[in-house]
Scaffold this motif. Structure first.
Motif, mmCIF file in Angstrom:
data_model
loop_
_atom_site.group_PDB
_atom_site.id
_atom_site.type_symbol
_atom_site.label_atom_id
_atom_site.label_comp_id
_atom_site.label_asym_id
_atom_site.label_seq_id
_atom_site.Cartn_x
_atom_site.Cartn_y
_atom_site.Cartn_z
ATOM 1 N N ILE A 69 -8.123 -36.229 -86.956
ATOM 2 C CA ILE A 69 -8.922 -35.222 -87.644
ATOM 3 C C ILE A 69 -9.818 -34.551 -86.617
ATOM 4 C CG2 ILE A 69 -8.898 -36.368 -89.900
ATOM 5 C CD1 ILE A 69 -11.648 -37.488 -89.311
ATOM 6 N N THR A 70 -10.484 -33.496 -87.027
ATOM 7 C CA THR A 70 -11.348 -32.778 -86.093
ATOM 8 C C THR A 70 -12.752 -33.388 -86.074
ATOM 9 O OG1 THR A 70 -12.129 -31.220 -87.776
ATOM 10 C CG2 THR A 70 -10.111 -30.610 -86.557
ATOM 11 N N PRO A 71 -13.438 -33.257 -84.951
ATOM 12 C CA PRO A 71 -14.840 -33.684 -84.916
ATOM 13 C C PRO A 71 -15.662 -32.978 -85.997
ATOM 14 C CG PRO A 71 -14.055 -33.323 -82.682
ATOM 15 C CD PRO A 71 -12.967 -32.831 -83.613
ATOM 16 N N ARG A 72 -15.296 -31.747 -86.297
ATOM 17 C CA ARG A 72 -16.002 -30.987 -87.347
ATOM 18 C C ARG A 72 -15.901 -31.713 -88.684
ATOM 19 N NH1 ARG A 72 -15.105 -26.717 -90.975
ATOM 20 N NH2 ARG A 72 -16.786 -25.190 -91.011
ATOM 21 N N SER A 73 -14.727 -32.278 -88.991
ATOM 22 C CA SER A 73 -14.564 -33.040 -90.235
ATOM 23 C C SER A 73 -15.497 -34.243 -90.255
ATOM 24 C CB SER A 73 -13.119 -33.519 -90.391
ATOM 25 O OG SER A 73 -12.242 -32.437 -90.551
ATOM 26 N N ILE A 74 -15.587 -34.927 -89.129
ATOM 27 C CA ILE A 74 -16.450 -36.104 -89.044
ATOM 28 C C ILE A 74 -17.906 -35.690 -89.245
ATOM 29 C CG2 ILE A 74 -17.272 -37.958 -87.543
ATOM 30 C CD1 ILE A 74 -14.422 -38.014 -86.325
ATOM 31 N N ARG A 75 -18.301 -34.576 -88.628
ATOM 32 C CA ARG A 75 -19.673 -34.084 -88.812
ATOM 33 C C ARG A 75 -19.915 -33.717 -90.281
ATOM 34 N NH1 ARG A 75 -18.595 -31.974 -83.627
ATOM 35 N NH2 ARG A 75 -17.954 -29.966 -84.471
ATOM 36 N N PHE A 76 -18.897 -33.149 -90.931
ATOM 37 C CA PHE A 76 -19.020 -32.808 -92.357
ATOM 38 C C PHE A 76 -19.250 -34.066 -93.193
ATOM 39 C CE2 PHE A 76 -17.113 -32.131 -96.576
ATOM 40 C CZ PHE A 76 -17.928 -31.106 -97.020
ATOM 41 N N TYR A 77 -18.502 -35.125 -92.915
ATOM 42 C CA TYR A 77 -18.690 -36.379 -93.646
ATOM 43 C C TYR A 77 -20.098 -36.934 -93.415
ATOM 44 C CZ TYR A 77 -13.609 -36.160 -94.087
ATOM 45 O OH TYR A 77 -12.322 -35.757 -94.351
ATOM 46 N N GLU A 78 -20.606 -36.716 -92.215
ATOM 47 C CA GLU A 78 -21.979 -37.136 -91.921
ATOM 48 C C GLU A 78 -22.968 -36.311 -92.750
ATOM 49 O OE1 GLU A 78 -25.133 -37.221 -88.218
ATOM 50 O OE2 GLU A 78 -23.003 -36.962 -87.758
ATOM 51 N N GLU A 79 -22.727 -34.995 -92.839
ATOM 52 C CA GLU A 79 -23.597 -34.125 -93.645
ATOM 53 C C GLU A 79 -23.587 -34.538 -95.113
ATOM 54 O OE1 GLU A 79 -22.202 -30.147 -93.015
ATOM 55 O OE2 GLU A 79 -22.635 -30.216 -90.867
ATOM 56 N N GLN A 80 -22.463 -35.068 -95.568
ATOM 57 C CA GLN A 80 -22.323 -35.514 -96.956
ATOM 58 C C GLN A 80 -22.860 -36.932 -97.160
ATOM 59 O OE1 GLN A 80 -21.170 -33.282 -99.319
ATOM 60 N NE2 GLN A 80 -21.332 -31.949 -97.544
ATOM 61 N N SER A 81 -23.481 -37.484 -96.131
ATOM 62 C CA SER A 81 -24.070 -38.837 -96.144
ATOM 63 C C SER A 81 -23.023 -39.932 -96.338
ATOM 64 C CB SER A 81 -25.149 -38.951 -97.222
ATOM 65 O OG SER A 81 -26.167 -38.012 -96.992
ATOM 66 N N LEU A 82 -21.802 -39.675 -95.885
ATOM 67 C CA LEU A 82 -20.753 -40.692 -95.949
ATOM 68 C C LEU A 82 -20.736 -41.537 -94.678
ATOM 69 C CD1 LEU A 82 -17.988 -38.450 -97.502
ATOM 70 C CD2 LEU A 82 -19.131 -40.362 -98.620
ATOM 71 N N LEU A 83 -21.223 -40.966 -93.592
ATOM 72 C CA LEU A 83 -21.322 -41.664 -92.307
ATOM 73 C C LEU A 83 -22.751 -41.521 -91.803
ATOM 74 C CD1 LEU A 83 -18.091 -40.266 -90.584
ATOM 75 C CD2 LEU A 83 -18.365 -42.491 -91.695
ATOM 76 N N SER A 84 -23.204 -42.511 -91.064
ATOM 77 C CA SER A 84 -24.572 -42.424 -90.525
ATOM 78 C C SER A 84 -24.620 -42.982 -89.108
ATOM 79 C CB SER A 84 -25.550 -43.158 -91.434
ATOM 80 O OG SER A 84 -25.103 -44.478 -91.647
ATOM 81 N N PRO A 85 -24.118 -42.206 -88.139
ATOM 82 C CA PRO A 85 -24.122 -42.681 -86.759
ATOM 83 C C PRO A 85 -25.533 -42.699 -86.183
ATOM 84 C CG PRO A 85 -23.448 -40.400 -86.828
ATOM 85 C CD PRO A 85 -23.570 -40.856 -88.260
ATOM 86 N N LYS A 86 -25.699 -43.534 -85.171
ATOM 87 C CA LYS A 86 -26.952 -43.511 -84.420
ATOM 88 C C LYS A 86 -26.857 -42.324 -83.465
ATOM 89 C CE LYS A 86 -27.673 -48.493 -84.546
ATOM 90 N NZ LYS A 86 -26.489 -48.981 -85.219
#
Length: 133
Positions: free
Chosen positions: A21-38
Motif C-alpha cells: 500500500i502507499t505511505p499515504r494510505s498508512i498516514r490516512f489510517y493514522e488520521e482516522q486514529s486506527l494507528l498511533s505511531p511514535k
C-alpha cells in the motif's frame, strides 16, 4: 533494557512495502486514529502493535468492513482485550457481511440468468436470419 526498547520497529516505507500500500494510505489510517505511531522529529516509528493493526485493517477491508467498523472493534479491544462484547460485535458484523454477500450473490445469479436468456434469444434470431439468406 525494557521490553519496549527491545520491540521491533518499522518505518512507514517498510510497512507500505510489506502490505503493498502507499505511505499515504498508512498516514490516512493514522488520521482516522486506527494507528498511533511514535514520532521522532518528522519521522513516524511504528511498533509491532501498529503492524498487527495494519494487517487487521487490510483484512477487514478485504472482508468488506468499513474503517468505522474496524475502528469500533479496535476500541472494544483496547477497552477490554478479552471482551465478549468485542466477539459478539464481530459475530454480528460477520452475519451482516454474509447477508450482504448472499444478496449480491443472488443478484449476480439473477443477472447471469438474464444474460443467458438474452444470449439464447440472440443466437436463435441469428440462426433464423442465417437460414433465411
Amino acid at each position: 533494557m525494557t521490553n519496549q526498547e527491545n520491540e521491533s520497529t518499522y518505518t512507514i516505507g517498510e510497512l507500505a512495502r510489506e502490505f503493498d500500500i502507499t505511505p499515504r494510505s498508512i498516514r490516512f489510517y493514522e488520521e482516522q486514529s486506527l494507528l498511533s505511531p511514535k514520532r521522532t522529529g518528522q519521522n513516524r516509528i511504528y511498533c509491532n502493535k501498529d503492524r498487527v493493526r495494519l494487517k487487521l485493517i487490510m483484512r477487514g477491508k478485504r472482508l468488506g468492513f468499513s474503517l468505522a467498523e474496524i475502528k469500533n472493534l479496535f476500541e472494544l479491544y483496547d477497552s477490554n482485550p478479552n471482551s465478549s462484547v468485542q466477539l459478539q460485535t464481530m459475530l454480528q458484523l460477520t452475519e451482516q457481511k454474509r447477508a450482504v454477500l448472499r444478496q449480491q450473490l443472488d443478484d449476480i445469479q439473477m443477472l447471469m440468468n438474464e444474460l443467458d436468456e438474452v444470449e439464447t434469444r440472440c443466437r436463435e434470431e441469428l440462426a433464423d436470419l442465417q437460414q433465411g439468406e
